[in-house]
Scaffold this motif. Sequence first.
Motif, PDB file in Angstrom:
ATOM      1  N   ARG A 186      26.335   4.779 -13.165  1.00  0.00           N
ATOM      2  CA  ARG A 186      27.498   4.842 -14.054  1.00  0.00           C
ATOM      3  C   ARG A 186      27.051   4.958 -15.509  1.00  0.00           C
ATOM      4  N   ALA A 189      25.408   8.496 -16.111  1.00  0.00           N
ATOM      5  CA  ALA A 189      26.382   9.594 -16.130  1.00  0.00           C
ATOM      6  C   ALA A 189      27.440   9.424 -17.212  1.00  0.00           C
ATOM      7  N   LEU A 191      29.886   7.164 -17.327  1.00  0.00           N
ATOM      8  CA  LEU A 191      31.181   6.979 -16.670  1.00  0.00           C
ATOM      9  C   LEU A 191      31.862   5.710 -17.155  1.00  0.00           C
ATOM     10  N   LEU A 197      38.593   9.149  -8.313  1.00  0.00           N
ATOM     11  CA  LEU A 197      37.760  10.339  -8.173  1.00  0.00           C
ATOM     12  C   LEU A 197      38.402  11.374  -7.264  1.00  0.00           C
ATOM     13  N   VAL A 199      37.111  15.157  -5.594  1.00  0.00           N
ATOM     14  CA  VAL A 199      35.950  16.033  -5.421  1.00  0.00           C
ATOM     15  C   VAL A 199      36.412  17.314  -4.740  1.00  0.00           C
ATOM     16  N   GLY A 231      36.152  16.047 -10.181  1.00  0.00           N
ATOM     17  CA  GLY A 231      34.808  16.595 -10.039  1.00  0.00           C
ATOM     18  C   GLY A 231      34.806  17.859  -9.204  1.00  0.00           C
ATOM     19  N   LEU A 260      29.655  18.636  -9.074  1.00  0.00           N
ATOM     20  CA  LEU A 260      28.895  17.393  -8.913  1.00  0.00           C
ATOM     21  C   LEU A 260      27.661  17.668  -8.073  1.00  0.00           C
ATOM     22  N   ASP A 264      23.879  13.427  -5.871  1.00  0.00           N
ATOM     23  CA  ASP A 264      24.534  12.269  -6.499  1.00  0.00           C
ATOM     24  C   ASP A 264      25.859  11.885  -5.852  1.00  0.00           C
ATOM     25  N   TRP A 268      28.636   8.822  -6.740  1.00  0.00           N
ATOM     26  CA  TRP A 268      29.994   9.042  -7.256  1.00  0.00           C
ATOM     27  C   TRP A 268      31.017   8.296  -6.406  1.00  0.00           C
ATOM     28  N   TYR A 269      30.914   8.432  -5.081  1.00  0.00           N
ATOM     29  CA  TYR A 269      31.880   7.770  -4.205  1.00  0.00           C
ATOM     30  C   TYR A 269      31.796   6.249  -4.338  1.00  0.00           C
TER      31      TYR A 269
END
Length: 373
Positions: A186, A189, A191, A197, A199, A231, A260, A264, A268-269
């Motif tokens: 985090r 990136a 964040l 999120l 995707v 993303g 994305l 990674d 992210w999830y």
Amino acid sequence: MSAHLLAHDAGYRSAGISGYIHHLIAALPDADPAFLYSVFTGAQAAPPVRAGLVARRSRWHTVSPLKRIAWEQIVQPVAARRAGIDLLHALAFAGPLLGPTPQVVTVYDLSFIHYPDVLPVSRRLYLRLFTRLSCQRARRIIAISDSTARDVAAQFGIARDKIDVALPGVTDRFHPLPAGDVAAFRQRAGLPERFLLFVGTLEPRKNLPVLLRAYAQLPPADRAAVHLVLGGGKGWMYDEIFRTIEQHDLGATVHLPGYLDEADLPLWYNAADALVYPSVFEGFGLPVIEAMACGTPVLVSDSSSLPEAAGDTGFLLPPDGTEAWTEALARVIHDPGWRAEAGAQAQARAAGFTWSNTAAQTVASYRCALNHL
């Protein structure tokens, strides 16, 4: 197996159709070692290396659609006959329309029928004609969801009992990660501490303006506390997404990082409070089970194949129900108990989606085809 859509770049082998093909091929030898699998690819592709798999790479670089279609329709029937193939599996929509070798064909979705504007006219016409003819000619059809199976039957006038289902799997890369690793990602990136999120490609069928309008109806304090990350790369007809962000003054809390990195995605999830997936049409919706495998709760549309992925975990919401999406987003933001319970249920459900199951379902279809069932 005709696998010319298999990507040569390792970074793309887990994504989309190429990812399905790669993971299926790698799992097939364990599903039934009695079969010997020949994998036909272009010169650019790198099929998995496994005992029981024979890579038959063409000298043609079939990245070009025209070269791939020419190989598929002209060279492939001869290559299959010379290799002594008993059954040819066309792994992406269309197989050769001539030649004596019996076939199985995999169909991922019929977006080229329902959303024709997403493809050039030539590509759209090719898929509509050759997918229909291939499905009619094949001994068995494999769909990647019950929703796609019903769609193929309805659109092409094919008996539903001729269509098998081989659901996608999720690899063991997707699982809950240590909090320290997630916190470090985090920070790396840039964040926010909390975010929702999405995707996927930015395109009309992903239905992102509805999600954005629902997010805009949250109180400003909620949006400040929990941002929204969309993303994915720009696809087509995405201008409405940016207009909606501007119209509702969401620029401070809605982030668009672009594509994305595949490596990674588990991070992210894991970092997200929830995956939000308002799409109106999907062949399956792989990001949904990837997020679920990471223990992340999901909010998805109750349309096409998405209920098959999410089951009774998370929220199933009408794709046009802005108010329902706003209420669900508020529940995610304010109810940590719900997030924990829904995340645990999601992870348990995702455990059933494995590539070994996909391969077993595929082999069962092969046996039906070989036995003229």
